[in-house]
Design an enzyme around this catalytic site. Sequence first.
Site, PDB file in Angstrom:
ATOM      1  N   HIS A 198      18.924 -97.300 -77.502  1.00 14.71           N
ATOM      2  CA  HIS A 198      18.068 -96.105 -77.533  1.00 14.71           C
ATOM      3  C   HIS A 198      16.710 -96.480 -76.949  1.00 14.71           C
ATOM      4  CE1 HIS A 198      15.560 -92.895 -79.207  1.00 14.71           C
ATOM      5  NE2 HIS A 198      16.657 -92.243 -79.515  1.00 14.71           N
ATOM      6  N   CYS A 236      17.873 -90.710 -74.312  1.00 17.44           N
ATOM      7  CA  CYS A 236      17.192 -89.732 -75.160  1.00 17.44           C
ATOM      8  C   CYS A 236      16.130 -89.026 -74.325  1.00 17.44           C
ATOM      9  CB  CYS A 236      16.569 -90.449 -76.354  1.00 17.44           C
ATOM     10  SG  CYS A 236      15.625 -89.329 -77.402  1.00 17.44           S
ATOM     11  N   HIS A 263      21.092 -87.856 -76.110  1.00 19.90           N
ATOM     12  CA  HIS A 263      20.276 -87.117 -77.076  1.00 19.90           C
ATOM     13  C   HIS A 263      19.503 -86.072 -76.293  1.00 19.90           C
ATOM     14  CE1 HIS A 263      19.789 -90.477 -80.371  1.00 19.90           C
ATOM     15  NE2 HIS A 263      21.042 -90.119 -80.171  1.00 19.90           N
ATOM     16  N   HIS A 309      16.076 -83.903 -82.424  1.00 25.55           N
ATOM     17  CA  HIS A 309      15.236 -83.293 -83.462  1.00 25.55           C
ATOM     18  C   HIS A 309      15.105 -81.790 -83.290  1.00 25.55           C
ATOM     19  CE1 HIS A 309      12.975 -87.368 -83.269  1.00 25.55           C
ATOM     20  NE2 HIS A 309      14.224 -87.490 -83.655  1.00 25.55           N
ATOM     21  N   TYR A 322      15.276 -83.253 -88.809  1.00 25.46           N
ATOM     22  CA  TYR A 322      16.725 -83.196 -88.997  1.00 25.46           C
ATOM     23  C   TYR A 322      17.180 -82.088 -89.955  1.00 25.46           C
ATOM     24  CZ  TYR A 322      17.332 -87.272 -86.097  1.00 25.46           C
ATOM     25  OH  TYR A 322      17.362 -88.120 -85.023  1.00 25.46           O
TER      26      TYR A 322
HETATM   27  C1  DNO Z   1      15.150 -90.592 -84.187  1.00 23.98           C
HETATM   28  C2  DNO Z   1      16.227 -91.357 -83.627  1.00 23.98           C
HETATM   29  C3  DNO Z   1      15.983 -92.831 -83.701  1.00 23.98           C
HETATM   30  C4  DNO Z   1      17.238 -93.557 -83.326  1.00 23.98           C
HETATM   31  C5  DNO Z   1      17.098 -95.034 -83.300  1.00 23.98           C
HETATM   32  C6  DNO Z   1      18.323 -95.638 -82.691  1.00 23.98           C
HETATM   33  O1  DNO Z   1      15.323 -89.476 -84.517  1.00 23.98           O
HETATM   34  O2  DNO Z   1      16.515 -90.959 -82.350  1.00 23.98           O
HETATM   35  O3  DNO Z   1      15.611 -93.171 -84.993  1.00 23.98           O
HETATM   36  O4  DNO Z   1      18.234 -93.264 -84.240  1.00 23.98           O
HETATM   37  O5  DNO Z   1      15.987 -95.420 -82.610  1.00 23.98           O
HETATM   38  O6  DNO Z   1      18.418 -96.959 -83.090  1.00 23.98           O
END
Ligand code: DNO
Length: 344
Positions: A198, A236, A263, A309, A322
């Site tokens: 990520h 992401c 993401h 999110h 979330y």
């Molecule tokens: C936040 C997430 C991060 C993600 C971590 C992956 O919402 O996208 O916390 O889970 O960075 O290791």
Amino acid sequence: MQMTFRWYGKNDPVTLEKIRQIPGVTGIVSAIYDVPVGEAWSLERIMQLKKEVEDAGLTLSVIESVPVHEDIKMGCGDRDRYIENYCTTLKNLAKAGIDCVCYNFMPVFDWTRSDLAHKLPDGSNALIYDDETVKKMNPLSGDLSLPGWDASYTKDDMRSLLEKYRSITEEDLWNNLKYFLDRVIKVAEEVKVKMAIHPDDPPWSIFGLPRIITNKKNIERFLKLYDSKYNGLTLCSGSLGVDAKNDIPDIIRTFCDRIHFAHIRNVKITGEHCFEEAAHKTDAGSLDIFEIIKAYHDCGFDGYIRPDHGRMIWGETGRPGYGLYDRALGAVYINGIWEALERS
Ligand code: DNO
């Protein structure tokens, strides 16, 4: 692609039963949250999680995350033992049929924001990041609590960790990441689990700590550290997208064969190193979500996608970023764009 949704386990107010009712969502993204970072996850616990998800009529698709112990990131202490445990976890996940694992390599702090419930003009609230505020935050004060932080750190742990990181440069972090990949990706290849790093969120240094998964050039360097499909990405959009220099559709088109997990999140850039999280729809923020989805579609993306999110809307309270409603709207919006692309 498979549309998935993150679920934080039994204590998540957003239950599996609710998730099942979101049109088009079939996969769950989850993790085991009570095994201390660095210890191996047993097959038994993984199977329990899988059963719980399947009993609700869903599939356990992605593990987000198997966290990486700080000794591995710092390249010291017990890193070999922790890497060994990490490999055991991957083998057990593979036995349970999991083929994609998300993780990050951010020192100490995962995603960081200055306010978790900033009120927006429409009455909803969202997570925001304001550079000045973060610069004034003191991680040692003990009264900071952000969602991505490992809550098990005491003030003393934090002090000694930050102290140790003082001598660790970006280049050291690259070397420690390579050391980790050289051992872990070999196992991932054997057991066919796609590792998906990520990006750093936000993609710049905070509290003086190094951050390296921040832009296209660095992602390219990362992928070359171990050139294998199993050494891949969680792309992401919201993490990378708060830096206007990161062209997300271009990054997707360039690295698509190494992206295993997408993401999708929109963000509104409000100044230099300042942003608000926004609804998924393109006109709500600074990112062109349509172009992002189109880039995945054009590349024939067949990995996992999840809405990222959401804001808190309709009076919902819960885990920042979330909640159920805004993320569900995001999933439906993404599915709508995907369907239109499929048919045109
Ligand atoms: C936040 C997430 C991060 C993600 C971590 C992956 O919402 O996208 O916390 O889970 O960075 O290791």
